[in-house]
Structures are given as C-alpha cells and as structure tokens.
Motif scaffolding. Structure first.
Motif, PDB file in Angstrom:
ATOM      1  N   GLU A   9      24.286   1.781  58.641  1.00 43.69           N
ATOM      2  CA  GLU A   9      25.686   2.200  58.741  1.00 43.69           C
ATOM      3  C   GLU A   9      26.340   2.295  57.370  1.00 43.69           C
ATOM      4  O   GLU A   9      27.320   3.036  57.193  1.00 43.69           O
ATOM      5  CB  GLU A   9      26.462   1.226  59.624  1.00 43.69           C
ATOM      6  CG  GLU A   9      26.095   1.324  61.104  1.00 43.69           C
ATOM      7  CD  GLU A   9      26.779   0.262  61.940  1.00 43.69           C
ATOM      8  OE1 GLU A   9      27.559  -0.539  61.359  1.00 43.69           O
ATOM      9  OE2 GLU A   9      26.543   0.228  63.167  1.00 43.69           O
ATOM     10  N   TRP A  10      25.794   1.578  56.373  1.00 43.54           N
ATOM     11  CA  TRP A  10      26.370   1.637  55.028  1.00 43.54           C
ATOM     12  C   TRP A  10      26.232   3.038  54.439  1.00 43.54           C
ATOM     13  O   TRP A  10      27.087   3.478  53.659  1.00 43.54           O
ATOM     14  CB  TRP A  10      25.692   0.620  54.110  1.00 43.54           C
ATOM     15  CG  TRP A  10      26.123  -0.794  54.333  1.00 43.54           C
ATOM     16  CD1 TRP A  10      25.384  -1.815  54.839  1.00 43.54           C
ATOM     17  CD2 TRP A  10      27.421  -1.342  54.050  1.00 43.54           C
ATOM     18  NE1 TRP A  10      26.130  -2.978  54.892  1.00 43.54           N
ATOM     19  CE2 TRP A  10      27.378  -2.714  54.415  1.00 43.54           C
ATOM     20  CE3 TRP A  10      28.597  -0.809  53.531  1.00 43.54           C
ATOM     21  CZ2 TRP A  10      28.483  -3.557  54.262  1.00 43.54           C
ATOM     22  CZ3 TRP A  10      29.703  -1.659  53.380  1.00 43.54           C
ATOM     23  CH2 TRP A  10      29.638  -3.011  53.738  1.00 43.54           C
ATOM     24  N   ILE A  11      25.179   3.744  54.787  1.00 39.08           N
ATOM     25  CA  ILE A  11      24.981   5.104  54.264  1.00 39.08           C
ATOM     26  C   ILE A  11      26.094   6.013  54.783  1.00 39.08           C
ATOM     27  O   ILE A  11      26.681   6.796  54.019  1.00 39.08           O
ATOM     28  CB  ILE A  11      23.597   5.638  54.669  1.00 39.08           C
ATOM     29  CG1 ILE A  11      22.490   4.719  54.126  1.00 39.08           C
ATOM     30  CG2 ILE A  11      23.402   7.064  54.168  1.00 39.08           C
ATOM     31  CD1 ILE A  11      21.100   5.065  54.620  1.00 39.08           C
ATOM     32  N   ASP A  12      26.399   5.914  56.071  1.00 36.57           N
ATOM     33  CA  ASP A  12      27.483   6.722  56.638  1.00 36.57           C
ATOM     34  C   ASP A  12      28.830   6.323  56.049  1.00 36.57           C
ATOM     35  O   ASP A  12      29.679   7.185  55.783  1.00 36.57           O
ATOM     36  CB  ASP A  12      27.511   6.558  58.158  1.00 36.57           C
ATOM     37  CG  ASP A  12      26.274   7.140  58.826  1.00 36.57           C
ATOM     38  OD1 ASP A  12      25.698   8.093  58.273  1.00 36.57           O
ATOM     39  OD2 ASP A  12      25.874   6.620  59.894  1.00 36.57           O
ATOM     40  N   THR A  13      29.023   5.032  55.832  1.00 39.00           N
ATOM     41  CA  THR A  13      30.280   4.558  55.258  1.00 39.00           C
ATOM     42  C   THR A  13      30.477   5.119  53.854  1.00 39.00           C
ATOM     43  O   THR A  13      31.573   5.559  53.489  1.00 39.00           O
ATOM     44  CB  THR A  13      30.304   3.018  55.204  1.00 39.00           C
ATOM     45  OG1 THR A  13      30.163   2.495  56.522  1.00 39.00           O
ATOM     46  CG2 THR A  13      31.607   2.512  54.605  1.00 39.00           C
ATOM     47  N   TYR A  14      29.398   5.130  53.070  1.00 36.47           N
ATOM     48  CA  TYR A  14      29.503   5.652  51.709  1.00 36.47           C
ATOM     49  C   TYR A  14      29.753   7.151  51.720  1.00 36.47           C
ATOM     50  O   TYR A  14      30.538   7.675  50.920  1.00 36.47           O
ATOM     51  CB  TYR A  14      28.231   5.336  50.926  1.00 36.47           C
ATOM     52  CG  TYR A  14      28.313   5.755  49.471  1.00 36.47           C
ATOM     53  CD1 TYR A  14      29.209   5.144  48.604  1.00 36.47           C
ATOM     54  CD2 TYR A  14      27.516   6.784  48.983  1.00 36.47           C
ATOM     55  CE1 TYR A  14      29.306   5.534  47.277  1.00 36.47           C
ATOM     56  CE2 TYR A  14      27.604   7.190  47.662  1.00 36.47           C
ATOM     57  CZ  TYR A  14      28.499   6.555  46.812  1.00 36.47           C
ATOM     58  OH  TYR A  14      28.604   6.954  45.506  1.00 36.47           O
ATOM     59  N   ARG A  15      29.106   7.860  52.642  1.00 37.50           N
ATOM     60  CA  ARG A  15      29.317   9.301  52.752  1.00 37.50           C
ATOM     61  C   ARG A  15      30.784   9.604  53.034  1.00 37.50           C
ATOM     62  O   ARG A  15      31.387  10.507  52.417  1.00 37.50           O
ATOM     63  CB  ARG A  15      28.426   9.877  53.852  1.00 37.50           C
ATOM     64  CG  ARG A  15      28.550  11.386  54.007  1.00 37.50           C
ATOM     65  CD  ARG A  15      27.770  11.912  55.195  1.00 37.50           C
ATOM     66  NE  ARG A  15      26.330  11.884  54.986  1.00 37.50           N
ATOM     67  CZ  ARG A  15      25.496  11.045  55.572  1.00 37.50           C
ATOM     68  NH1 ARG A  15      25.977  10.136  56.427  1.00 37.50           N
ATOM     69  NH2 ARG A  15      24.208  11.089  55.330  1.00 37.50           N
TER      70      ARG A  15
END
Length: 427
Positions: A171-177
């Motif tokens: 989920e961190w990848i989506d948050t950073y995006r």
C-alpha cells in the motif's frame, strides 16, 4: 526396519539429516589478513593460502570435487580498500590453485576450479577495526536438500497474517504515487516542510515495499529447482523460470554470450534493460534512499560449451555491477543512506553515538551491500537467461542461504515444543 523407515519419513528424521548435512559444511575464519584485489602482495597471498590449508587440515577436510555453494563474508580495515567484487575475484582464485611453497598435499585448496560454484554469496563491510574473511562452503547437493527442507518448513508455518502484512507493505507504493501526483494540493494542505518530510518517509517505505518483493524467496527458489519433490505446485520448474524471467520487477538481460564477440552485445542488452527498468520505476526509486543488494538467477543455454560456461562471480563483476551501480546510484553500506548532517541538526546526541566518522572510507561508497548468484540447470530446447533483482537490504534478513537456515531453525524449535513425540510426526 519399519521403525527406521518410519523415523526417516518423520520430521525428526528430516531434522537429523539436516544436522548431518551441517557437519559437511566447511567453515574458515581468517583474521589479520586484509581482503584485497589482485594487487594483493605475494606474501599476503601466500599467508592467506597457508591459513586456508591449515584450517582445512585441522578439520580433516580435503578439496571439494563436486559442485559447491559458497559464502564469502568480508571485512576490510584499510583506509583505501578495493571494491567487494574485485576482492571476491582475487579470493575465489586463491581458494583454487595452490601456490608454490604452500604446504598442502593437493594442487587445489578448497575446490579445483571456481566453475564448481553453483551458488555464490558475497558480502563486504568496509571501515571495520580489524580485517576478516569468513568462508562457508558446502556441497551444492546438500544446499538443495536444505532448500527443500526450508521450503517445506515455510509451507508448514505459513499463515494469513504474513500475507496481509505483504499487502499492507504494498500500500505504500500507492500512497507514494498519490502523494507525488497530488503534490500541489498536498503542499497546500501540509505545508512545504511537512510535505517534504512526509514524502521522504513514504518514499523510503515505497522503495522498501517495491524492492522487497523483487527478489525470489525460499518458496520460489525451491520451485525453480523442481523442489520440494513429490509435492505438486501446478507448475513445473520451467514454467516457474518463465515467470521469474518475465517479471517486470526484475532486470531481464537475456542469454549470456557463448560465441566470440558476444560480450559487447550482451553489455548493450544490460544497458538497454537498465534504461527500460528506469522508465518503469524511476518515479519511485530515483533517488534510492534504501540500500540494495543484487540477487541474480542464471540459467545457461543448453548449448553452452563447458569451456565457456561463465563463472558466477564473473557475471556480476564484468556485466552487471559496471552498469547497475552508476545507473541507479546504489551504495555499498546502509550508512551511506543516512543524512548525518540532518541527523546532527535534529538529534545531536543520537548523531554523536555514530562517532566522528560514521561512514566507511569514501572510495567504497559506490556499490551494493552484497550480491548472490544462483545457477539453474540448463533445460533442453529452452533458452538461457539472466534475471537480476535489486533487493532492499534493510531488514537484516541476510541472503537466501541465511534465510534457509533461519527457517529450518525455527521449524526445529517447534518440533521440540510439540506435545507429540517427534518421531511420530510425519513429514
């Protein structure tokens, strides 16, 4: 006889066989000889080989004749040490042919030729107080048996919590995006200073998540070798190799060159794949704020002549590190990822705990924390490939060999806690 068969088929029997395999490993520890490149003096090379011969003699071990799995754990104390891959090249050669004047009854020391190495792991720590070389070698067949047991132990211990934990990490990848896509609004909401701080934290977590799942784990590695035996997975090892070879989280650099003049084309393929990978993932990995290791899976073309089969260390040293390190800005130690000036401004007491010179010698900055290479058997009528992962190396998990031993150790501990007698538990 039935009791013996029952024991051998039990968990206790598997544990006992693992313990016997551990006794077949060779451990060598050398202090006070600085790990160096080919520029190492004749005196130091002689001293190194003499110590290898001495320790092999003390444990009554001879030269490995068959395939080997090898780990090198290096520590340098020089103020201007060589890079890890150049040190490894020198030491791997010194573990082979015996030099004149070294007291040892055979022409070779640990192995006859480094082409015997089918799995290789190299780790190097620079800026240590004392130099050290630690070597662990075991028959590659024993390594595969350990891998099979670790895969079974992992399967027995799997739970949904670990699955959900991986999902939460992703989920961190989506948050950073979302954070960089809505930068203007986020800056207005949080303010520039808080946005920068939050963005830095989320980028670190996103890189940890992305590069944490780029490598193969124990289960996938075992499937690549067709293990565990007798347990269907729905895919054979060739299909698993295809999945790894198609992963967009890895650098897929094609077949190793086997014909004269093929090296230039292969190096260009590595460069092209680096560019393609950066196009896919630069938004999250540039700049890298986590330390990374290299994990390489190699399957040779079945038509490769034995005389031109690439040594595992040469693949990394000659083709991969020269392109990957400068392209991605990878560093050789986690300490290079810490902004000590910023830390000193925010928390002087904590910064002081790192000492006046917290980073290794400046010349060692460019590199990777470690690298490991696994060679799969060639498959008839199937092409070869080299598949490379930049793996986040921030959780002290160690290489796959370490992870196998840790998984098996945890499994063996559970055996001793089981209320049933261990020889009654079936595999």
């Amino acid at each position: 006889m039935n009791d013996i068969k029952s024991f051998m088929a039990s968990d206790a029997g598997a544990s006992a066989r693992y313990q016997q395999r551990r006794k077949r490993r060779v451990h060598i520890n050398i202090d006070n000889i600085e790990p160096q490149s080919k520029k190492m003096s004749v005196a130091d090379r002689t001293a190194f080989q003499t110590e290898i011969a001495k320790q092999l003699t003390s444990v009554k071990r001879s030269t490995f004749r068959g395939d080997v799995a090898l780990k090198l754990d290096l520590a340098t104390a020089s103020k201007s040490p060589a890079h890890a891959h150049t040190i490894a090249k020198n030491l791997l050669d010194l573990l082979g042919d015996r030099m004149t004047g070294v007291a040892w009854p055979k022409k070779s020391l640990l192995y006859g030729d480094d082409s015997q190495i089918q799995a290789l792991s190299v780790m190097c720590r620079h800026g240590e107080d004392q130099p050290n070389v630690r070597i662990e070698a075991r028959p590659f067949s024993s390594m595969l048996d350990d891998l099979e047991l670790a895969a079974i132990a992992l399967r027995d211990g799997e739970n949904m919590e670990s699955y959900y934990e991986r999902e939460r990490e992703d989920e961190w990848i989506d948050t950073y995006r979302e954070l960089i896509r809505d930068e203007k609004l986020q800056r207005q909401t949080l303010g520039d200073e808080m946005y920068e701080g939050y963005c830095k934290m989320v980028r670190w977590s996103a890189q940890r998540a992305l590069l944490g799942r780029s490598g193969v784990d124990i289960s996938v590695l075992s499937w690549l070798y067709g293990l565990p035996r007798g347990i269907p997975t729905g895919f054979d090892k060739s299909m698993w190799a295809g999945l790894v070879g198609d992963s967009k989280l890895r650098l897929q650099v094609g077949e190793l060159p086997i014909a004269t003049g093929g090296s230039s084309a292969f190096k260009q393929k590595v460069s092209d794949e680096i560019d393609a990978f950066k196009q896919r993932w630069d938004w999250v990995i540039n700049p890298l704020v986590v330390a990374v290791a290299l994990e390489v899976v190699v399957r040779p073309n079945p038509k490769t002549p034995p005389a031109v089969l690439h040594d595992l260390d040469n693949i990394v040293r000659d083709y991969l590190i020269p392109g990957i390190v400068p392209a991605f800005g990878t560093v050789s130690d986690q300490r290079w990822t810490i902004d000590f000036a910023d830390l000193r401004a925010r928390d002087p007491k904590f910064a002081d705990a790192w000492g006046p010179n917290p980073t290794p010698p400046a010349g060692t900055r460019n590199g990777v924390t470690r690298y490991e290479v696994w060679r799969l058997p060639a498959v008839k009528d199937e092409p070869g490939f080299v598949s490379v992962a930049l793996v986040a190396d921030i959780d002290a998990k160690g290489d796959l060999m370490d992870q196998m031993d840790e998984q098996i150790s945890a499994w063996r501990d559970k055996l001793s806690d089981d209320s049933r007698l261990p020889w009654q538990r079936r595999r």
